[in-house]
Design an enzyme around this catalytic site. Structure first.
Site, PDB file in Angstrom:
ATOM      1  N   HIS A 108       1.632   3.972   1.717  1.00  0.00           N
ATOM      2  CA  HIS A 108       2.096   4.787   2.830  1.00  0.00           C
ATOM      3  C   HIS A 108       3.632   4.801   2.795  1.00  0.00           C
ATOM      4  CE1 HIS A 108      -1.693   4.663   5.582  1.00  0.00           C
ATOM      5  NE2 HIS A 108      -1.650   5.762   4.848  1.00  0.00           N
ATOM      6  N   HIS A 147       0.848  -1.193   0.000  1.00  0.00           N
ATOM      7  CA  HIS A 147       0.000   0.000   0.000  1.00  0.00           C
ATOM      8  C   HIS A 147       0.883   1.243   0.000  1.00  0.00           C
ATOM      9  CE1 HIS A 147       0.823  -0.317   4.301  1.00  0.00           C
ATOM     10  NE2 HIS A 147       0.349   0.896   4.495  1.00  0.00           N
ATOM     11  N   ASP A 168       5.937   4.559   4.933  1.00  0.00           N
ATOM     12  CA  ASP A 168       6.717   3.545   5.661  1.00  0.00           C
ATOM     13  C   ASP A 168       6.682   2.193   4.949  1.00  0.00           C
ATOM     14  OD1 ASP A 168       3.950   3.614   6.606  1.00  0.00           O
ATOM     15  OD2 ASP A 168       4.523   2.135   8.129  1.00  0.00           O
TER      16      ASP A 168
HETATM   17 ZN   LIG Z   1       2.738   0.926   8.084  1.00  0.00          ZN
HETATM   18 ZN   LIG Z   2      -0.065   2.037   6.374  1.00  0.00          ZN
END
Ligand SMILES: [Zn+2]
Ligand SMILES: [Zn+2]
Length: 247
Positions: free
Chosen positions: A62, A60, A64
């Site tokens: 994000h 996904h 991080d």
């Molecule tokens: Zn994460």
């Molecule tokens: Zn996330």
């Protein structure tokens, strides 16, 4: 085949852990599962060669989980002089999100004259796709990140690795993890789910339904880290940066 935990942390550096990334080495070439901002730091520390990685799978969008691609591109171009092709497989719009991140962090970095081919491919829910001998099947989960997030199931040779990505508990995880040799499960909270994340209680409640041979808890936040010694189920292990498992 060997899986090495490059980063087992959350987005916030809890426990001093690096951001999400898993490295899988095979005779046929290595692949990476997620590439958080700190991924190259972890790979350098572990002596893992980024140029041996031919495919990077992203759960996904994000930072991080994908921001490390920016440093990956620059390192491949300026430090190692990579020539081998690199395929990045992620949610719809990953090429645009990567370009936006790269331009924000290193202006003009998307314009450099690379000596290697960098190809972006997009997941299609529940449609298996094969890259370099690894078949990935994405399962939609729930974790708002500007594009559809996925749990990923990897099949290579006769082994299966599955990863929840980040998500609150959803039953699609059962299909992703079914029969897996290793299911890597995000476990941000201990007894209470936080935001769009799971907690140990969610996973413990569903252990019998998750028909995976081993389950590795990762992406642990402060509360879960403080209580991780309370996890005693023999099917469950705890991720640590640098942990390496033969599969
Ligand atoms: Zn994460
Ligand atoms: Zn996330």
């Amino acid at each position: 085949m060997r899986l090495t935990v490059v980063g087992s942390g959350d987005a916030f550096g809890s426990g001093g852990r690096l951001q999400t990334s898993y490295h899988v080495s095979r005779a046929a070439g290595d692949f990476l599962i997620d590439c958080g901002a700190t991924t190259l730091i972890g790979m350098q520390k572990l002596g893992l060669d980024p140029d041996r990685v031919d495919t990077i799978f992203i759960t996904h969008l994000h930072g991080d989980h994908f921001a490390g691609l920016v440093w990956w591109l620059l390192h491949a171009h300026y430090v190692t002089g990579r020539t081998g092709p690199l395929t990045i497989v992620g949610p719809a719009g990953i090429a645009q999100r990567f370009a936006a991140a790269a331009e924000a962090l290193f202006p003009n970095s998307t314009q450099i004259d690379r000596r290697f081919e960098m190809t972006f491919r997009e997941h299609v829910a529940e449609v298996p796709a094969t890259f370099g001998g690894v078949t990935v099947t994405p399962f939609e989960v729930e974790h708002p990140s500007g594009a559809t997030p996925y749990a990923l199931r990897f099949e290579c040779a006769d082994k299966v690795i599955a990863f929840s990505g980040d998500t609150r508990w959803v039953d699609s995880l059962l299909a992703a993890a079914n029969g897996a040799d290793l299911f890597i499960a995000e476990c941000f909270g201990y007894l209470a789910p936080t935001g769009h994340h799971m907690c140990w209680r969610d996973i413990e409640t569903n252990l019998d339904r998750l028909a995976a041979k081993r389950i590795m808890l990762t992406h642990m936040g402060p509360d879960m880290l403080a209580n991780r010694a309370q996890v005693h189920d023999p099917r469950v292990l705890l991720a640590e940066d640098g942990l390496s498992l033969a599969l």
